[in-house]
Design an enzyme around this catalytic site. Structure first.
Site, short mmCIF file in Angstrom:
data_model
loop_
_atom_site.label_atom_id
_atom_site.label_comp_id
_atom_site.label_asym_id
_atom_site.label_seq_id
_atom_site.Cartn_x
_atom_site.Cartn_y
_atom_site.Cartn_z
N ASN A 287 57.07 48.03 45.14
CA ASN A 287 56.45 46.90 44.46
C ASN A 287 56.04 47.24 43.04
O ASN A 287 56.52 46.65 42.09
CB ASN A 287 55.22 46.40 45.23
CG ASN A 287 55.54 45.24 46.14
OD1 ASN A 287 56.69 44.82 46.26
ND2 ASN A 287 54.53 44.72 46.80
N GLU A 288 55.10 48.19 42.92
CA GLU A 288 54.56 48.47 41.60
C GLU A 288 53.75 49.75 41.58
O GLU A 288 53.37 50.28 42.63
CB GLU A 288 53.66 47.32 41.13
CG GLU A 288 52.25 47.30 41.72
CD GLU A 288 52.15 46.66 43.08
OE1 GLU A 288 51.55 47.30 43.98
OE2 GLU A 288 52.65 45.54 43.26
N ARG B 121 29.71 51.42 38.86
CA ARG B 121 29.76 50.40 37.82
C ARG B 121 31.20 49.95 37.59
O ARG B 121 32.15 50.66 37.91
CB ARG B 121 29.15 50.90 36.50
CG ARG B 121 29.91 52.04 35.81
CD ARG B 121 29.10 52.49 34.61
NE ARG B 121 29.67 53.67 33.98
CZ ARG B 121 30.26 53.66 32.79
NH1 ARG B 121 30.38 52.53 32.13
NH2 ARG B 121 30.71 54.78 32.26
N THR C 227 51.43 41.54 40.71
CA THR C 227 51.81 41.09 39.37
C THR C 227 51.64 39.59 39.21
O THR C 227 51.12 39.11 38.20
CB THR C 227 53.27 41.49 39.08
OG1 THR C 227 53.35 42.91 39.04
CG2 THR C 227 53.73 40.93 37.76
N VAL C 228 52.09 38.81 40.18
CA VAL C 228 51.98 37.35 40.04
C VAL C 228 50.51 36.92 40.07
O VAL C 228 50.15 35.92 39.44
CB VAL C 228 52.81 36.64 41.14
CG1 VAL C 228 52.11 36.63 42.48
CG2 VAL C 228 53.16 35.22 40.72
N SER C 229 49.65 37.67 40.75
CA SER C 229 48.23 37.36 40.75
C SER C 229 47.61 37.60 39.37
O SER C 229 46.59 37.00 39.04
CB SER C 229 47.49 38.21 41.79
OG SER C 229 47.99 37.97 43.08
N ASP D 200 54.02 43.22 55.19
CA ASP D 200 54.62 43.78 53.98
C ASP D 200 54.11 45.19 53.70
O ASP D 200 54.87 46.04 53.24
CB ASP D 200 54.33 42.87 52.78
CG ASP D 200 55.16 41.59 52.81
OD1 ASP D 200 56.21 41.58 53.47
OD2 ASP D 200 54.74 40.60 52.18
N GLY D 201 52.82 45.43 53.95
CA GLY D 201 52.28 46.77 53.70
C GLY D 201 52.95 47.84 54.54
O GLY D 201 53.25 48.94 54.06
N ASP E 200 41.15 45.62 32.55
CA ASP E 200 40.98 46.15 33.91
C ASP E 200 42.13 47.05 34.35
O ASP E 200 42.07 47.61 35.45
CB ASP E 200 40.83 45.01 34.91
CG ASP E 200 39.49 44.31 34.79
OD1 ASP E 200 38.65 44.78 33.99
OD2 ASP E 200 39.27 43.29 35.47
#
Length: 306
Positions: free
Chosen positions: A149-150, A160, A195-197, A67-68, A181
């Site tokens: 995708n996004e 940090r 997104t689904v993650s 996919d990438g 985040d």
């Protein structure tokens, strides 16, 4: 479809996809097709050279990888309207690619393309640019970025973990400030990705819509939003001027942004074109197979089907 000039991009440093690319190039050249071939990966981007060196219109891009690899091809080839045939060779999930099983007899694939026995699926994309100063400033300070995708806006630091403070406007109206985040601005195609993650909604890839999904927000009231495709989503990073925030497109770094910048995201004026070889192409079958949806642990008899 005429196959006079074809791009073949294969997953960089993957011997299997390279072997497939060499085989396909030889077969197409035997059919009097000019082939432009090269690796595609984080350190290899063949598309500017392909597009600049093409002496005639490019009829097809054959992309061998995961996919990438296909996402990279879509960002570069969609503005030129070049259809993409993605084949999952050396990839993992394969949401955007044809199964390699559909591609075993490559000579039959070329016959099908010559005889127009395929379908073309057009998928919505998003575009983004970074602006300085007030919202009335319409001159971007960066190039235009494309995403299939996004886009993701997240803080970044080498030493940090950073909590981001992002203000979001929709069509010039402030909607919310997110502490967490980051934010994901997704297309329907990307709704089964990052997104689904982040607990965002899954949208059918034939839709046109934009989804805003907070990543680990520090508020139980921060929920995903599904918006019509004509909106303009503006993201303003707030907080510490010494810490940069990153804009990512399809998981690839686009640029750094700082307080005083805004990122405008909207539907792109081009669409990615994918060639579909599967005769019974089903979005829901893809979800079942790729997301391993097996239903309940106890299987019940479905008598009404008899």
């Amino acid at each position: 479809m005429q196959l006079k000039q074809v791009i073949i991009a294969y997953k960089a440093r993957d011997s299997q996809s390279k072997r497939w690319a060499e085989l396909c190039a030889k077969q197409l050249e035997n059919r009097n097709c000019q082939v432009l071939m090269g690796p595609s990966g984080p350190k290899d981007n063949p598309y500017p050279v392909f597009l600049a060196s093409a002496g005639q219109p490019i009829d097809l891009a054959l992309v061998l990888g995961g996919d990438g690899t296909v996402l990279t091809s879509a960002r570069h080839l969609a503005p030129a309207g070049i259809p993409i045939l993605g084949v999952n060779v050396g990839g993992h999930l394969g949401f955007l690619t044809e199964s390699v099983d559909e591609f075993q007899d490559t000579e039959k694939v070329w016959d099908r393309l010559f005889e127009d026995r395929y379908a073309i699926q057009r998928r919505m994309m998003v575009q983004a640019a970074v602006y300085e100063g007030h919202g009335t400033n319409l001159e971007p300070v960066t190039e235009r970025y494309l995403g299939l995708n996004e886009f993701c806006v997240k803080p970044a630091s080498a030493d940090r973990m950073i909590t981001s403070i992002l203000e979001m406007e929709i069509d010039g109206e402030v909607v919310d400030q997110y502490v967490g985040d980051g934010l994901i601005i997704s297309t329907p195609t990307g709704s089964t990705g990052y997104t689904v993650s982040a607990n965002g909604p899954i949208m059918h890839d034939g839709m046109e819509a934009i989804t805003i999904t907070p990543i680990c927000p520090m508020s139980l009231s921060s929920r995903p939003l599904v918006l019509p495709p004509g909106v303009v989503v503006s993201i303003w990073p707030l907080g510490d001027y010494d810490l940069s925030t990153k804009l990512w497109t399809d998981g690839v770094l686009a640029t750094s942004i700082w307080p005083g910048h805004r990122v405008d995201v909207r539907m792109a004026d081009c669409r990615a074109k994918f060639i579909i070889l599967r005769e019974n192409n089903s979005y829901y079958q893809t979800l079942r197979e790729k997301l391993l949806w097996a239903g309940t642990r106890v299987r019940y008899t479905n008598n009404h089907r008899n």
